[in-house]
Design a protein around this motif. Structure first.
Motif, PDB file in Angstrom:
ATOM      1  N   TYR A 114       1.146  -0.960  -0.005  1.00 34.23           N
ATOM      2  CA  TYR A 114       0.017   0.254  -0.034  1.00 34.23           C
ATOM      3  C   TYR A 114       0.770   1.393   0.126  1.00 34.23           C
ATOM      4  O   TYR A 114       0.500   2.108  -0.230  1.00 34.23           O
ATOM      5  CB  TYR A 114      -0.964   0.666   1.151  1.00 34.23           C
ATOM      6  CG  TYR A 114      -1.513   1.337   1.126  1.00 34.23           C
ATOM      7  CD1 TYR A 114      -3.067   0.973   0.481  1.00 34.23           C
ATOM      8  CD2 TYR A 114      -1.255   1.855   2.349  1.00 34.23           C
ATOM      9  CE1 TYR A 114      -3.587   2.778   0.556  1.00 34.23           C
ATOM     10  CE2 TYR A 114      -2.184   3.635   2.250  1.00 34.23           C
ATOM     11  CZ  TYR A 114      -2.831   3.885   1.807  1.00 34.23           C
ATOM     12  OH  TYR A 114      -4.123   4.625   1.717  1.00 34.23           O
ATOM     13  N   ASN A 115       2.341   1.500   0.701  1.00 32.56           N
ATOM     14  CA  ASN A 115       2.830   2.271   0.879  1.00 32.56           C
ATOM     15  C   ASN A 115       3.339   2.659   0.123  1.00 32.56           C
ATOM     16  O   ASN A 115       4.141   3.865  -0.789  1.00 32.56           O
ATOM     17  CB  ASN A 115       3.762   2.400   1.836  1.00 32.56           C
ATOM     18  CG  ASN A 115       3.609   2.026   3.323  1.00 32.56           C
ATOM     19  OD1 ASN A 115       2.093   3.066   3.746  1.00 32.56           O
ATOM     20  ND2 ASN A 115       3.511   1.969   4.419  1.00 32.56           N
ATOM     21  N   GLN A 116       3.521   1.405  -1.629  1.00 31.27           N
ATOM     22  CA  GLN A 116       3.783   1.727  -2.428  1.00 31.27           C
ATOM     23  C   GLN A 116       3.376   2.239  -3.563  1.00 31.27           C
ATOM     24  O   GLN A 116       4.025   3.001  -5.200  1.00 31.27           O
ATOM     25  CB  GLN A 116       4.976   0.331  -2.972  1.00 31.27           C
ATOM     26  CG  GLN A 116       5.854   0.037  -2.542  1.00 31.27           C
ATOM     27  CD  GLN A 116       6.349  -1.338  -2.976  1.00 31.27           C
ATOM     28  OE1 GLN A 116       6.946  -0.961  -4.082  1.00 31.27           O
ATOM     29  NE2 GLN A 116       6.385  -2.273  -2.160  1.00 31.27           N
ATOM     30  N   ASP A 123       3.430   0.287 -13.683  1.00 29.20           N
ATOM     31  CA  ASP A 123       4.980  -1.070 -13.127  1.00 29.20           C
ATOM     32  C   ASP A 123       5.096  -1.487 -11.262  1.00 29.20           C
ATOM     33  O   ASP A 123       5.298  -2.238 -11.266  1.00 29.20           O
ATOM     34  CB  ASP A 123       6.231   0.256 -12.919  1.00 29.20           C
ATOM     35  CG  ASP A 123       6.005   0.849 -11.694  1.00 29.20           C
ATOM     36  OD1 ASP A 123       4.860   1.354 -11.464  1.00 29.20           O
ATOM     37  OD2 ASP A 123       7.054   1.800 -11.136  1.00 29.20           O
ATOM     38  N   MET A 124       3.842  -1.485 -11.170  1.00 33.03           N
ATOM     39  CA  MET A 124       3.175  -1.742  -9.727  1.00 33.03           C
ATOM     40  C   MET A 124       1.855  -3.100 -10.101  1.00 33.03           C
ATOM     41  O   MET A 124       1.385  -3.285  -9.103  1.00 33.03           O
ATOM     42  CB  MET A 124       2.697  -1.015  -8.633  1.00 33.03           C
ATOM     43  CG  MET A 124       4.042   0.490  -8.075  1.00 33.03           C
ATOM     44  SD  MET A 124       4.942  -0.680  -7.350  1.00 33.03           S
ATOM     45  CE  MET A 124       3.628  -1.491  -6.326  1.00 33.03           C
ATOM     46  N   ASN A 157      -1.194  -6.790  -7.444  1.00 32.47           N
ATOM     47  CA  ASN A 157      -2.064  -8.578  -7.511  1.00 32.47           C
ATOM     48  C   ASN A 157      -1.229  -9.281  -6.715  1.00 32.47           C
ATOM     49  O   ASN A 157      -2.051 -10.903  -6.202  1.00 32.47           O
ATOM     50  CB  ASN A 157      -2.094  -8.472  -9.373  1.00 32.47           C
ATOM     51  CG  ASN A 157      -2.609  -8.238 -10.611  1.00 32.47           C
ATOM     52  OD1 ASN A 157      -4.022  -7.382  -9.434  1.00 32.47           O
ATOM     53  ND2 ASN A 157      -3.033  -7.461 -10.839  1.00 32.47           N
ATOM     54  N   GLU A 158      -0.035  -9.502  -7.287  1.00 31.08           N
ATOM     55  CA  GLU A 158       0.630 -11.019  -6.185  1.00 31.08           C
ATOM     56  C   GLU A 158       0.164 -10.850  -5.284  1.00 31.08           C
ATOM     57  O   GLU A 158       0.044 -11.656  -3.867  1.00 31.08           O
ATOM     58  CB  GLU A 158       2.186 -11.175  -6.562  1.00 31.08           C
ATOM     59  CG  GLU A 158       1.934 -11.576  -8.144  1.00 31.08           C
ATOM     60  CD  GLU A 158       3.117 -11.581  -8.892  1.00 31.08           C
ATOM     61  OE1 GLU A 158       4.633 -11.249  -7.738  1.00 31.08           O
ATOM     62  OE2 GLU A 158       4.627 -12.246  -9.899  1.00 31.08           O
TER      63      GLU A 158
END
Length: 83
Positions: A44-46, A67-68, A73-74
């Protein structure tokens, strides 16, 4: 599709009624669903926390940048179709 994201057992970060009101606007007529996703706090912080549509989403919003997507998803702990 809008996602209400929260992590762990904490309260969701975003207000469902705000998301539903936005999804019901004519400009959003192609929105197919609203889902609630639980992810780790570290993921979440990313995410991108830049304010989007602050008139409609007063409680905030995050964006999962391309790019996230794989990391996001994983990392899903729980996903629920809420509307």
């Amino acid at each position: 599709m809008y996602k209400m994201v929260h992590y762990g057992r904490r309260k969701p970060y975003f207000d469902f009624n705000e998301i539903l009101e936005l999804a019901n606007q004519p400009i959003m007529q192609d929105t197919a669903a609203i889902v609630k996703v639980t992810i780790p706090e570290s993921v979440y912080n990313q995410l991108n926390h830049l304010p989007l549509d602050v008139r409609s989403l007063k409680s905030g919003a995050v964006t999962v940048e391309p790019d996230m997507l794989d990391i996001f998803n994983e990392s899903i702990i729980h996903i629920e179709h809420v509307y």
